[in-house]
Design a protein around this motif. Structure first.
Motif, PDB file in Angstrom:
ATOM      1  N   VAL A   1       9.597  29.909  57.036  1.00 13.88           N
ATOM      2  CA  VAL A   1       9.136  31.263  56.270  1.00 13.88           C
ATOM      3  C   VAL A   1      10.319  31.414  55.428  1.00 13.88           C
ATOM      4  O   VAL A   1      11.383  31.561  55.917  1.00 13.88           O
ATOM      5  CB  VAL A   1       8.549  32.003  57.148  1.00 13.88           C
ATOM      6  CG1 VAL A   1       8.468  33.603  56.513  1.00 13.88           C
ATOM      7  CG2 VAL A   1       7.402  31.688  58.082  1.00 13.88           C
ATOM      8  N   VAL A   2       9.971  32.009  54.118  1.00 21.59           N
ATOM      9  CA  VAL A   2      11.014  32.599  53.490  1.00 21.59           C
ATOM     10  C   VAL A   2      10.322  33.946  53.140  1.00 21.59           C
ATOM     11  O   VAL A   2       9.521  33.901  52.352  1.00 21.59           O
ATOM     12  CB  VAL A   2      11.583  32.000  52.419  1.00 21.59           C
ATOM     13  CG1 VAL A   2      12.620  32.762  51.565  1.00 21.59           C
ATOM     14  CG2 VAL A   2      12.147  30.847  52.802  1.00 21.59           C
ATOM     15  N   GLU A   3      10.877  35.092  53.431  1.00 25.36           N
ATOM     16  CA  GLU A   3      10.274  36.458  52.858  1.00 25.36           C
ATOM     17  C   GLU A   3      11.217  36.827  51.572  1.00 25.36           C
ATOM     18  O   GLU A   3      12.422  36.489  51.668  1.00 25.36           O
ATOM     19  CB  GLU A   3      10.274  37.455  53.995  1.00 25.36           C
ATOM     20  CG  GLU A   3       9.393  37.270  55.104  1.00 25.36           C
ATOM     21  CD  GLU A   3       9.725  38.341  56.059  1.00 25.36           C
ATOM     22  OE1 GLU A   3       9.084  38.387  57.167  1.00 25.36           O
ATOM     23  OE2 GLU A   3      10.691  39.147  55.828  1.00 25.36           O
TER      24      GLU A   3
ATOM     25  N   HIS B   1      14.508  39.679  46.738  1.00 25.39           N
ATOM     26  CA  HIS B   1      15.627  39.119  47.711  1.00 25.39           C
ATOM     27  C   HIS B   1      15.316  38.201  48.635  1.00 25.39           C
ATOM     28  O   HIS B   1      14.413  38.401  49.576  1.00 25.39           O
ATOM     29  CB  HIS B   1      16.604  40.384  48.164  1.00 25.39           C
ATOM     30  CG  HIS B   1      17.848  39.824  48.507  1.00 25.39           C
ATOM     31  ND1 HIS B   1      18.171  39.360  49.923  1.00 25.39           N
ATOM     32  CD2 HIS B   1      19.079  39.376  47.878  1.00 25.39           C
ATOM     33  CE1 HIS B   1      19.493  38.964  49.901  1.00 25.39           C
ATOM     34  NE2 HIS B   1      19.934  38.850  48.958  1.00 25.39           N
ATOM     35  N   PRO B   2      15.751  36.784  49.140  1.00 20.48           N
ATOM     36  CA  PRO B   2      15.279  36.049  49.963  1.00 20.48           C
ATOM     37  C   PRO B   2      15.822  36.466  51.247  1.00 20.48           C
ATOM     38  O   PRO B   2      17.083  36.886  51.559  1.00 20.48           O
ATOM     39  CB  PRO B   2      15.818  34.566  49.436  1.00 20.48           C
ATOM     40  CG  PRO B   2      16.860  34.811  48.679  1.00 20.48           C
ATOM     41  CD  PRO B   2      16.560  36.235  48.106  1.00 20.48           C
ATOM     42  N   PHE B   3      15.146  36.279  52.168  1.00 21.68           N
ATOM     43  CA  PHE B   3      15.092  36.465  53.697  1.00 21.68           C
ATOM     44  C   PHE B   3      14.671  35.433  54.571  1.00 21.68           C
ATOM     45  O   PHE B   3      13.342  35.491  54.800  1.00 21.68           O
ATOM     46  CB  PHE B   3      14.525  37.774  54.262  1.00 21.68           C
ATOM     47  CG  PHE B   3      14.905  38.248  55.468  1.00 21.68           C
ATOM     48  CD1 PHE B   3      16.048  39.202  55.854  1.00 21.68           C
ATOM     49  CD2 PHE B   3      14.192  37.886  56.566  1.00 21.68           C
ATOM     50  CE1 PHE B   3      16.288  39.430  57.196  1.00 21.68           C
ATOM     51  CE2 PHE B   3      14.372  38.571  57.875  1.00 21.68           C
ATOM     52  CZ  PHE B   3      15.626  39.266  58.169  1.00 21.68           C
TER      53      PHE B   3
ATOM     54  N   CYS C   1      21.037  26.888  51.159  1.00 27.63           N
ATOM     55  CA  CYS C   1      20.385  26.344  50.458  1.00 27.63           C
ATOM     56  C   CYS C   1      19.843  27.519  49.475  1.00 27.63           C
ATOM     57  O   CYS C   1      19.697  26.927  48.184  1.00 27.63           O
ATOM     58  CB  CYS C   1      19.018  25.942  51.289  1.00 27.63           C
ATOM     59  SG  CYS C   1      19.371  24.169  52.153  1.00 27.63           S
ATOM     60  N   LEU C   2      19.249  28.720  49.921  1.00 24.93           N
ATOM     61  CA  LEU C   2      18.618  29.623  49.222  1.00 24.93           C
ATOM     62  C   LEU C   2      19.496  30.206  48.091  1.00 24.93           C
ATOM     63  O   LEU C   2      19.426  30.263  46.813  1.00 24.93           O
ATOM     64  CB  LEU C   2      17.989  30.646  49.988  1.00 24.93           C
ATOM     65  CG  LEU C   2      16.813  30.067  50.699  1.00 24.93           C
ATOM     66  CD1 LEU C   2      16.492  31.267  51.877  1.00 24.93           C
ATOM     67  CD2 LEU C   2      15.427  30.047  49.832  1.00 24.93           C
TER      68      LEU C   2
ATOM     69  N   VAL D   1      22.768  35.456  50.388  1.00 24.40           N
ATOM     70  CA  VAL D   1      21.854  35.811  51.485  1.00 24.40           C
ATOM     71  C   VAL D   1      22.693  36.087  52.793  1.00 24.40           C
ATOM     72  O   VAL D   1      23.369  35.230  53.332  1.00 24.40           O
ATOM     73  CB  VAL D   1      20.821  34.381  51.852  1.00 24.40           C
ATOM     74  CG1 VAL D   1      19.934  34.803  52.974  1.00 24.40           C
ATOM     75  CG2 VAL D   1      20.131  34.192  50.450  1.00 24.40           C
ATOM     76  N   SER D   2      22.738  37.265  53.026  1.00 21.84           N
ATOM     77  CA  SER D   2      23.569  37.579  54.233  1.00 21.84           C
ATOM     78  C   SER D   2      23.036  37.999  55.553  1.00 21.84           C
ATOM     79  O   SER D   2      23.476  38.156  56.679  1.00 21.84           O
ATOM     80  CB  SER D   2      24.300  39.036  53.574  1.00 21.84           C
ATOM     81  OG  SER D   2      23.356  40.066  53.320  1.00 21.84           O
TER      82      SER D   2
END
Ligand code: SF4
Length: 214
Positions: free
Chosen positions: A81-83, A101-103, A128-129, A137-138
């Motif tokens: 899953v990527v939110e 923003h990807p999570f 990767c993201l 992506v932190s």
């Protein structure tokens, strides 16, 4: 390190390598895989996450089974899953207005572990993201099946360094087509390849001796 498409290894292999370099070699080099209770439970938990469905609720757009790639790590695979959270520091998404923003969220059976095996796989997804979308992506999360809850994971420098170093060692072992000898320990009790290792290795008797030592 910049990998060509043909040199990419699966994201899941990184977790196998972190757990045990021999397990990585048995699964990915020698193509040996055996189900046990732990792998079966993991598959059930992944079914919903890997459905490929997408949904948007408020300011969160959820994508499932997203293909990821990192050429610096030399890894590719499918994120559970990527939110995408609506955020001013985000990236554009096709067919959607605003910035997102990807999570990453990884699904795991069982409980949170003291070792970083699961967090390393999540960190690799975050890298990767970053390469694919050009945003930092932190943070991400791991959803554990027991109890069913999310654990937030900070993608910090220490975790990134370990991920990069492990990935380099894994690729080196892959290039050598090398299966290291068994290094028996408590981790073996949860390993689906235990029976194979025990029967295939002449050092199995050494393991028994070690386990019986006072
Ligand atoms: S049984 Fe132990 S040594 Fe063998 S592959 Fe599994 S974790 Fe590694």
């Amino acid at each position: 390190m910049e990998s060509d498409e043909k040199d990419l290894l699966p994201l899941s292999a990184l977790q196998h390598f972190a757990y045990c370099p021999r397990q990585f070699a048995l699964i990915h080099l020698e193509q040996i895989w055996e189900e046990n209770r732990f792998t079966a439970e993991g598959q059930i938990l992944h079914e919903r996450a890997n459905s490929g469905e997408t949904e948007t609720r408020g300011d969160i757009h959820t994508a499932r089974s997203l293909r990821l790639v990192s050429h610096t790590l030399g890894l590719t695979g499918i994120a559970d899953v990527v939110e995408f959270h609506r955020h001013t520091q985000g990236t554009e998404l096709p067919g959607r207005s605003g910035l997102w923003h990807p999570f990453p969220v990884e699904y795991k059976r069982g409980r949170s572990k003291a070792d970083d095996w699961d967090r390393l796989q999540l960190c690799a997804q975050a890298i990767c993201l970053e390469e694919m979308l050009g945003v930092e992506v932190s943070e991400g999360a791991i959803f554990y099946g027991k109890p069913r809850r999310r654990e937030a994971v900070e993608i910090n420098e220490s975790l990134r360094d370990t991920t990069r170093e492990l990935s380099m060692r894994m690729h080196a072992q892959w290039s050598e087509r090398r299966t290291p000898p068994a290094d028996y320990g408590p981790k073996c009790d949860r390993c689906s390849l235990k029976e194979h290792c025990f029967s295939a290795s002449s050092t199995a008797s050494n393991y028994l001796k070690r386990m019986l030592e006072p």
